[in-house]
Scaffold this motif. Structure first.
Motif, PDB file in Angstrom:
ATOM      1  N   GLU A   1       0.847  -1.000   0.002  1.00 23.82           N
ATOM      2  CA  GLU A   1      -0.163   0.159   0.061  1.00 23.82           C
ATOM      3  C   GLU A   1       0.886   1.172  -0.074  1.00 23.82           C
ATOM      4  O   GLU A   1       0.541   2.175  -0.599  1.00 23.82           O
ATOM      5  N   LEU A   2       2.052   1.021   0.784  1.00 20.43           N
ATOM      6  CA  LEU A   2       2.962   2.491   0.879  1.00 20.43           C
ATOM      7  C   LEU A   2       3.579   2.721  -0.679  1.00 20.43           C
ATOM      8  O   LEU A   2       3.337   3.830  -0.928  1.00 20.43           O
ATOM      9  N   VAL A   3       4.202   1.730  -1.129  1.00 20.32           N
ATOM     10  CA  VAL A   3       4.631   1.957  -2.400  1.00 20.32           C
ATOM     11  C   VAL A   3       3.802   2.474  -3.564  1.00 20.32           C
ATOM     12  O   VAL A   3       4.107   3.247  -4.677  1.00 20.32           O
ATOM     13  N   THR A   4       2.636   1.905  -3.429  1.00 22.62           N
ATOM     14  CA  THR A   4       1.607   2.197  -4.584  1.00 22.62           C
ATOM     15  C   THR A   4       1.103   3.460  -4.388  1.00 22.62           C
ATOM     16  O   THR A   4       0.864   4.485  -5.172  1.00 22.62           O
ATOM     17  N   ALA A   5       1.060   3.878  -2.984  1.00 24.24           N
ATOM     18  CA  ALA A   5       0.470   5.288  -2.720  1.00 24.24           C
ATOM     19  C   ALA A   5       1.379   6.408  -3.182  1.00 24.24           C
ATOM     20  O   ALA A   5       1.023   7.151  -3.624  1.00 24.24           O
ATOM     21  N   LEU A   6       2.781   5.854  -2.908  1.00 22.00           N
ATOM     22  CA  LEU A   6       3.835   6.801  -3.165  1.00 22.00           C
ATOM     23  C   LEU A   6       3.780   6.977  -4.679  1.00 22.00           C
ATOM     24  O   LEU A   6       3.942   8.296  -5.310  1.00 22.00           O
ATOM     25  N   ALA A   7       3.717   5.827  -5.361  1.00 23.71           N
ATOM     26  CA  ALA A   7       3.774   6.048  -7.004  1.00 23.71           C
ATOM     27  C   ALA A   7       2.416   6.916  -7.508  1.00 23.71           C
ATOM     28  O   ALA A   7       2.679   7.755  -8.477  1.00 23.71           O
ATOM     29  N   ARG A   8       1.365   6.794  -6.897  1.00 26.16           N
ATOM     30  CA  ARG A   8       0.211   7.342  -7.278  1.00 26.16           C
ATOM     31  C   ARG A   8       0.313   8.894  -7.241  1.00 26.16           C
ATOM     32  O   ARG A   8       0.063   9.715  -8.028  1.00 26.16           O
ATOM     33  N   ALA A   9       0.872   9.240  -5.950  1.00 30.08           N
ATOM     34  CA  ALA A   9       0.996  10.786  -5.744  1.00 30.08           C
ATOM     35  C   ALA A   9       1.936  11.248  -6.471  1.00 30.08           C
ATOM     36  O   ALA A   9       1.619  12.602  -6.968  1.00 30.08           O
ATOM     37  N   LYS A  10       2.877  10.672  -6.851  1.00 30.60           N
ATOM     38  CA  LYS A  10       4.018  11.300  -7.907  1.00 30.60           C
ATOM     39  C   LYS A  10       3.235  11.480  -9.350  1.00 30.60           C
ATOM     40  O   LYS A  10       3.409  12.518  -9.906  1.00 30.60           O
ATOM     41  N   ALA A  11       2.695  10.252  -9.934  1.00 29.66           N
ATOM     42  CA  ALA A  11       1.818  10.548 -11.002  1.00 29.66           C
ATOM     43  C   ALA A  11       0.742  11.724 -11.033  1.00 29.66           C
ATOM     44  O   ALA A  11       0.619  12.589 -11.932  1.00 29.66           O
ATOM     45  N   GLU A  12       0.147  11.537  -9.815  1.00 24.84           N
ATOM     46  CA  GLU A  12      -0.915  12.803  -9.719  1.00 24.84           C
ATOM     47  C   GLU A  12      -0.330  14.047  -9.763  1.00 24.84           C
ATOM     48  O   GLU A  12      -0.827  15.193 -10.339  1.00 24.84           O
ATOM     49  N   ALA A  13       0.938  14.322  -8.966  1.00 20.77           N
ATOM     50  CA  ALA A  13       1.565  15.584  -8.911  1.00 20.77           C
ATOM     51  C   ALA A  13       1.963  16.250 -10.210  1.00 20.77           C
ATOM     52  O   ALA A  13       1.735  17.282 -10.553  1.00 20.77           O
ATOM     53  N   VAL A  14       2.717  15.253 -11.074  1.00 19.91           N
ATOM     54  CA  VAL A  14       2.846  15.607 -12.582  1.00 19.91           C
ATOM     55  C   VAL A  14       1.544  15.867 -13.267  1.00 19.91           C
ATOM     56  O   VAL A  14       1.665  16.959 -14.005  1.00 19.91           O
ATOM     57  N   ALA A  15       0.659  15.033 -12.914  1.00 18.44           N
ATOM     58  CA  ALA A  15      -0.691  15.380 -13.996  1.00 18.44           C
ATOM     59  C   ALA A  15      -1.248  16.891 -13.634  1.00 18.44           C
ATOM     60  O   ALA A  15      -1.720  17.317 -14.431  1.00 18.44           O
ATOM     61  N   ASP A  16      -1.281  17.050 -12.332  1.00 22.51           N
ATOM     62  CA  ASP A  16      -1.698  18.262 -11.918  1.00 22.51           C
ATOM     63  C   ASP A  16      -0.797  19.540 -12.455  1.00 22.51           C
ATOM     64  O   ASP A  16      -1.625  20.721 -12.661  1.00 22.51           O
ATOM     65  N   THR A  17       0.110  19.334 -12.996  1.00 24.88           N
ATOM     66  CA  THR A  17       0.869  20.388 -13.644  1.00 24.88           C
ATOM     67  C   THR A  17       0.394  20.566 -15.044  1.00 24.88           C
ATOM     68  O   THR A  17       0.835  21.860 -15.680  1.00 24.88           O
TER      69      THR A  17
END
Length: 208
Positions: free
Chosen positions: A43-59
């Motif tokens: 759950e931790l590594v998946t949440a971190l991966a998603r947070a990174k993808a979402e942060a870039v998508a938000d730009t």
């Protein structure tokens, strides 16, 4: 689009025929982890991966073409402890003392976000690849030399499979590309979940 500063992940994708744009997410990994109530390693590594993808998508601003963003995060589970990048030679040495001659599980979380060009809702798929790594036992002078290169300080688990650390890995049981940083089989499946065939991302072959 690859939401990662990892040259190893970029190299894996390039070797597999994909030339992504690279945008580093700048996500505060400690803050993401702190916001999770007692997560499992997966759950931790998946949440971190998603947070990174979402942060870039938000730009991304309006008017973009149909875009896919891939985020990844890796950690090593060894002796019941989940560890990331050691940061210092002292910590890396301690990690190798625990890893040498043993097996560990390299977990890589993946998140794929598809942003339609028409501004429709994002499609998201995520998952984790777990690969068992069988470590050798470096001689003391070999470990000193490896630590002196600086390589193990900035990678999950204080080792690489595709660099100097590969000399000290006896083998892997599972997907080797995941140990390097991005699982090609899992990424292909996640792309399919958001309606993208990986072959449509391949670069045209170079003429001989």
């Amino acid at each position: 689009m690859l939401a990662s500063a990892s040259p190893a992940r970029l190299a894996v994708l390039r070797a597999a025929g994909v030339e992504p744009s690279v945008v580093v997410s700048g996500v505060d990994e400690d803050a993401v982890a702190a916001g999770l109530p007692d997560p499992t390693p997966e759950e931790l590594v998946t949440a971190l991966a998603r947070a990174k993808a979402e942060a870039v998508a938000d730009t991304l601003t309006g008017g973009h073409t149909d875009t896919v963003v891939v985020g990844c995060d890796s950690m090593l589970s060894i002796g019941g402890e989940v560890v990331g990048k050691p940061g210092t030679a002292e910590v890396a040495r301690h990690r190798w003392a625990a890893m040498a001659g043993r097996t560990g599980e390299l977990l890589t979380g993946h998140a794929v976000l598809r942003l339609p060009a028409d501004g429709g809702p994002r499609a998201v798929a995520s998952g984790t690849q777990v690969t068992t790594v069988r470590f050798g036992t470096p001689e003391p002078h070999e470990l000193d030399a490896y630590l002196a290169t600086g390589e193990p300080l900035a990678v999950a688990g204080a080792f690489t499979l595709d660099g100097r650390g590969g000399w000290f890995v006896e083998g892997v049981d599972g997907d080797p590309s995941s140990v390097i940083g991005i699982s090609l089989p899992l990424t292909r499946r996640l792309l399919a979940e958001v309606g993208v065939s990986v072959v449509h991302l391949w670069q045209p072959p170079t003429a001989p």
